[in-house]
Design a protein around this motif. Structure first.
Motif: not given
Length: 258
Positions: A71-80, A220-223
């Motif tokens: 949570a404190e890093l705040g990165y969002t996964p977009l693609r596998p 695709g979407l991240p798992q």
């Protein structure tokens, strides 16, 4: 980073200078600004960059993806990222070893991948909770760990079950039951809050131009379902004291069941 952890030199998955230049140009076009690529072969160095939020976008293997989701890093996964495969974390010993159970590793010399690797660091340590290891050694890829085991430099090593069979000279002491997902392309919180869809569309449209070893999937979407329990394990291990190269280590800390 290589989106498939620990294969490195064993498969030559690193990008050539031509591939890095091509990827840099693609990211520059997609983002509309000058992009500086920072290739790293060590998950520990990459983990430090993520912890300091130095990267706006990153191509990450699964362990670092789980770390980036804190949570404190705040990165969002977009693609596998990465090739479809069945990865499970295992611990290998020599065929003639006296070691029969994980509990037998008390006082043993253990080889791991650097901090930041899911199958080569976080999962093995999580399963070794409570043990007092005689010495911990690190290598950048599984092939180097296997060579260390065969030379007798360590008593046990971390391993990925999707790697080619290590041969009859070794056996599995333990295989972890957590399926390891693919890596991910992640964006920083600042970019994720902005209109990143044109950036993503440019990458998706040019997916065929990306180096094959990245394994970028435009559809695709991240798992996320698989990543969440592994993120909990990463968070758990990160709260413990960390092993140092060539030093004894007690795998100790408050363990939260995944």
């Amino acid at each position: 980073m290589d989106p498939v952890e620990g294969r490195g030199s064993s498969r030559g998955a690193g990008l050539s200078s031509e591939q890095r230049e091509s990827l840099g140009k693609l990211l520059t076009v997609a983002s509309g600004c000058q992009v500086e690529l920072e290739p790293l072969d060590s998950p520990e160095r990459a983990r430090m960059k993520l912890a300091a939020r130095k990267w706006d976008a990153a191509f990450l293997p699964p362990g670092l993806t789980a770390f980036a989701l804190r949570a404190e890093l705040g990165y969002t996964p977009l693609r596998p990222l990465g090739l479809r495969q069945s990865s499970l974390s295992a611990v290998l010993v020599g065929e003639g070893s006296r070691l029969r159970h994980l509990s037998d590793l008390n006082g043993a010399k253990v080889g791991l991948l650097p901090r930041g690797s899911l199958g080569g660091f976080y999962l093995p340590l999580y399963n070794m909770h409570g043990l007092s290891l005689g010495r911990v050694s690190f290598a950048l890829d599984y092939a180097s760990l296997l060579a260390m085991l065969k030379r007798g430099e360590v008593d046990a090593i971390a391993w990925d079950e999707s790697m080619p069979d290590p041969g009859p000279a070794v056996r599995r002491l333990q295989v972890d039951g957590h399926a390891i997902p693919l890596g991910s392309l992640v964006l920083s919180s600042a970019l994720a809050k902005a209109d990143y869809l044109p950036f993503l569309k440019t990458l998706d449209d040019a997916a065929a131009q990306m180096p094959e070893s990245i394994g970028y999937s435009a559809s695709g979407l991240p798992q996320q379902q698989k990543l969440q329990p592994l993120k909990a394990i990463v968070d758990n291990v990160e709260s413990w004291s960390m092993p140092l190269e060539g030093q004894p280590h007690r795998v100790y800390g408050r363990k939260i069941t995944s």
